[in-house]
Motif scaffolding. Structure first.
Motif, PDB file in Angstrom:
ATOM      1  N   GLU A   1      -9.424   1.206   5.146  1.00 46.73           N
ATOM      2  CA  GLU A   1      -9.820  -0.181   5.416  1.00 46.73           C
ATOM      3  C   GLU A   1      -9.224  -1.182   4.442  1.00 46.73           C
ATOM      4  OE1 GLU A   1     -13.457   1.332   3.007  1.00 46.73           O
ATOM      5  OE2 GLU A   1     -11.830   2.220   4.169  1.00 46.73           O
ATOM      6  N   GLY A   2      -8.453  -0.767   3.478  1.00 50.99           N
ATOM      7  CA  GLY A   2      -7.882  -1.695   2.480  1.00 50.99           C
ATOM      8  C   GLY A   2      -6.819  -2.602   3.076  1.00 50.99           C
ATOM      9  N   ASN A   3      -6.488  -3.664   2.301  1.00 47.94           N
ATOM     10  CA  ASN A   3      -5.456  -4.607   2.753  1.00 47.94           C
ATOM     11  C   ASN A   3      -4.255  -4.671   1.803  1.00 47.94           C
ATOM     12  OD1 ASN A   3      -8.333  -6.214   3.432  1.00 47.94           O
ATOM     13  ND2 ASN A   3      -6.864  -5.970   5.099  1.00 47.94           N
ATOM     14  N   GLY A   4      -4.337  -3.971   0.712  1.00 50.96           N
ATOM     15  CA  GLY A   4      -3.248  -4.041  -0.271  1.00 50.96           C
ATOM     16  C   GLY A   4      -3.273  -5.336  -1.055  1.00 50.96           C
TER      17      GLY A   4
ATOM     18  N   GLN B   1       0.859  -1.186   0.000  1.00 58.14           N
ATOM     19  CA  GLN B   1       0.000   0.000   0.000  1.00 58.14           C
ATOM     20  C   GLN B   1       0.889   1.227   0.000  1.00 58.14           C
ATOM     21  OE1 GLN B   1      -2.568  -1.191   3.463  1.00 58.14           O
ATOM     22  NE2 GLN B   1      -4.229  -0.693   2.054  1.00 58.14           N
ATOM     23  N   LEU B   2       0.555   2.152  -0.868  1.00 58.08           N
ATOM     24  CA  LEU B   2       1.354   3.379  -0.990  1.00 58.08           C
ATOM     25  C   LEU B   2       1.353   4.128   0.337  1.00 58.08           C
ATOM     26  CD1 LEU B   2       2.722   4.303  -3.531  1.00 58.08           C
ATOM     27  CD2 LEU B   2       0.794   5.849  -3.954  1.00 58.08           C
ATOM     28  N   ASP B   3       0.201   4.225   0.887  1.00 60.34           N
ATOM     29  CA  ASP B   3       0.036   4.919   2.158  1.00 60.34           C
ATOM     30  C   ASP B   3      -1.075   4.184   2.913  1.00 60.34           C
ATOM     31  OD1 ASP B   3      -0.535   6.541   4.240  1.00 60.34           O
ATOM     32  OD2 ASP B   3      -0.900   8.378   3.054  1.00 60.34           O
ATOM     33  N   ALA B   4      -0.632   3.292   3.833  1.00 61.07           N
ATOM     34  CA  ALA B   4      -1.610   2.442   4.523  1.00 61.07           C
ATOM     35  C   ALA B   4      -2.650   3.270   5.258  1.00 61.07           C
ATOM     36  CB  ALA B   4      -0.885   1.510   5.491  1.00 61.07           C
ATOM     37  N   ALA B   5      -2.178   4.431   5.836  1.00 56.03           N
ATOM     38  CA  ALA B   5      -3.098   5.271   6.607  1.00 56.03           C
ATOM     39  C   ALA B   5      -4.180   5.834   5.684  1.00 56.03           C
ATOM     40  CB  ALA B   5      -2.325   6.414   7.274  1.00 56.03           C
ATOM     41  N   ARG B   6      -3.718   6.279   4.434  1.00 52.85           N
ATOM     42  CA  ARG B   6      -4.671   6.844   3.494  1.00 52.85           C
ATOM     43  C   ARG B   6      -5.635   5.768   2.967  1.00 52.85           C
ATOM     44  NH1 ARG B   6      -2.271   9.553  -1.803  1.00 52.85           N
ATOM     45  NH2 ARG B   6      -2.741   7.535  -2.702  1.00 52.85           N
TER      46      ARG B   6
END
Ligand code: ATP
Ligand code: MG
Length: 470
Positions: free
Chosen positions: A421-424, A413-418
């Motif tokens: 709820e995604g998991n990459g 994920q480029l930016d996990a915080a951004r």
């Protein structure tokens, strides 16, 4: 080690033989023992062939020698007969003949002179050299003072047979000795040649017992077949290590991503139980708990899709524009405020799995909606001479060029915080679906600033194995 084992016999298991059948074919011998036996058999065959040629040469050589010996006696006998007035045995005695040669002189069918015990051979033998029973016989016509005489010389055949017999005796001892010697030397030499194989085997066994798959294998530097085997093993072990490391990091990341919503859910439920709550508050807690459960459900669904690989892929002719259109309709319902343009052109029929392609397009639309920050989107499906191309573009913040190659890695994920709820996992799944269809995936700059995802499907599906058209 047992003595059998030490000598390389029976190392690979007990002797096996099927009832009613026997022979070397059924013996479980080591390569070393088989080489030694093979060399021994070859030696015996070669020795026998050479010996047969030598035997024939020797026997004809000995027969020729005996004939020449008898022929050399004729002038001496002829001289004695010519110098005597009568043809008697006494004349022959004066010729001083060797004991091994018997001579008789025949005149008009009657024996007139005889030396030794002449063998029982007919008086009418024609002139020449012949083998009669156990004797070499040389017959000559002489004319002495107008009288025609027949001279017969006979020698025992033992003079020829004895050396041949001695030769065969020597051969019957030397051939087995040579075979045993060759077997022992081959066995020892094979042992030396196979020693590196034992080292390789030990190293491979150590890997099996838990040593690192990346441990350099012995003998890999050799330029022969063993070196090739070691290098092939080394490469295969390296590939297994790569897969294992990928799986380990995948499992670690999956466990990590499941732990966060689980911890959140636990904290929420503990909080709900901690004290008295009014029904409104309780409903709110339950709704948030449901969100956590939904995150975990999405994650496990993603993981299952990734784990299933190419299995279960059912390729059928489908109209790509239709499948994409339905997904676009649902996206419009989910995000009615986001401008979403959809266009289709040409024949978009391809061989594909409808449910997997739906999964793919949903992930791309979901990304554009979620990471594009609500900016305008455009989806197009275009028929091409070789298939159909799907393009999902947005005008959101986009992705830096150096991050593009990593987008399809699981959990990236480029930016996990951004991402929230995604998991990459979405683009990793997209990549799997693309591979299962023999399609290609590319990320380009599309609408200003945004990301442009291009998937090109071939018309006839994947050429490689893995997907099962029906
Ligand atoms: N359209 C897009 N615009 C900007 N960044 C994007 C876009 N699509 C993907 N990304 C970036 O790529 C990352 C990986 O995307 P991917 O779909 O694999 O995972 P995710 O969307 O974060 O989570 P998931 O799809 O598993 O719910 C995203 O986290 C995001 O940083
Ligand atoms: Mg995603």
């Amino acid at each position: 080690m047992s003595s059998l084992g030490r000598w390389g016999l029976g190392q690979s298991g007990p002797l096996r033989s099927s009832p009613g059948r026997a022979g070397l074919r059924h013996l479980d011998l080591s390569i070393r023992a088989r080489l030694a036996l093979g060399m021994a058999v070859i030696t015996v065959l070669v020795v026998l062939c050479v010996a047969a040629v030598q035997y024939l040469t020797l026997s004809s050589f000995l027969a020729l020698g005996e004939r020449q010996r008898l022929e050399l006696l004729i002038p001496r006998i002829e001289g004695q007969i010519a110098g005597s007035r009568t043809f008697t045995s006494a004349v022959l005695a004066r010729a001083n003949l060797p004991r091994s040669v018997d001579v008789r002189v025949i005149q008009a069918g009657r024996v007139v002179a005889l030396s030794g015990e002449f063998p029982a051979i007919g008086e009418g033998l024609p002139p020449g050299y012949a083998l009669r029973g156990n004797h070499n016989v040389l017959v000559r016509r002489l004319e002495v003072r107008g009288t025609v005489l027949t001279l017969q010389l006979a020698s025992d055949v033992l003079g020829v047979v004895d050396p041949l017999r001695a030769y065969l005796n020597a051969l019957s001892v030397s051939a087995p000795v040579a075979a045993v010697l060759v077997a022992l030397l081959s066995f020892a030499h094979a042992g030396r040649l196979l020693r590196p194989l034992a080292r390789l085997q030990a190293a491979a066994a150590a890997v099996g017992r838990g040593a690192s798959l990346r441990t350099p294998l012995p003998e890999a530097g050799r330029r022969d077949e063993l070196g090739q085997l070691a290098r092939v093993l080394q490469t295969s072990f390296g590939q297994v290590a790569d897969v294992r490391e990928r799986e380990e990091s995948f499992t670690r990341a999956a466990a990590h991503d499941l732990r966060s919503p689980l911890s959140a859910l636990k904290t929420r439920l503990q909080g709900a139980l901690a004290g008295p709550r009014d029904p409104g508050e309780l409903r709110e807690e339950i709704a948030e708990a449901l969100c956590d459960v939904e995150r975990m459900r999405r994650l496990t669904e993603h993981l299952l899709t990734l784990a299933s690989g190419a299995q279960g892929v059912r390729l059928r002719p489908l109209e790509l524009a239709g499948v994409v259109g339905e997904a676009v309709d649902r996206a419009r319902e989910r995000a009615p405020d986001t401008p979403l343009d959809f266009a289709t052109r040409g024949d978009t029929t391809v061989l594909g799995d409808a449910s997997l392609i739906t999964h793919l397009i949903q992930n791309l639309l979901d990304n554009a909606l979620r990471h594009g920050g609500g900016a305008a989107m455009r989806v197009s499906v275009t028929g091409t001479p070789t298939g159909a191309t799907l393009r999902v573009s947005d005008s959101g913040p986009g992705v830096p060029t150096d991050a593009l190659p990593h987008l399809t890695k699981p959990f990236y994920q480029l930016d996990a915080a951004r991402g929230g709820e995604g998991n990459g996992l979405g683009l990793a799944i997209v990549q799997r679906v693309v591979d299962a269809h023999g399609a290609s995936l590319a990320f380009e700059g599309g609408l200003p600033g945004g990301l442009d995802v291009v998937v090109a499907f071939p018309r006839s599906g994947p050429e490689a194995e893995g997907a099962a058209p029906d």
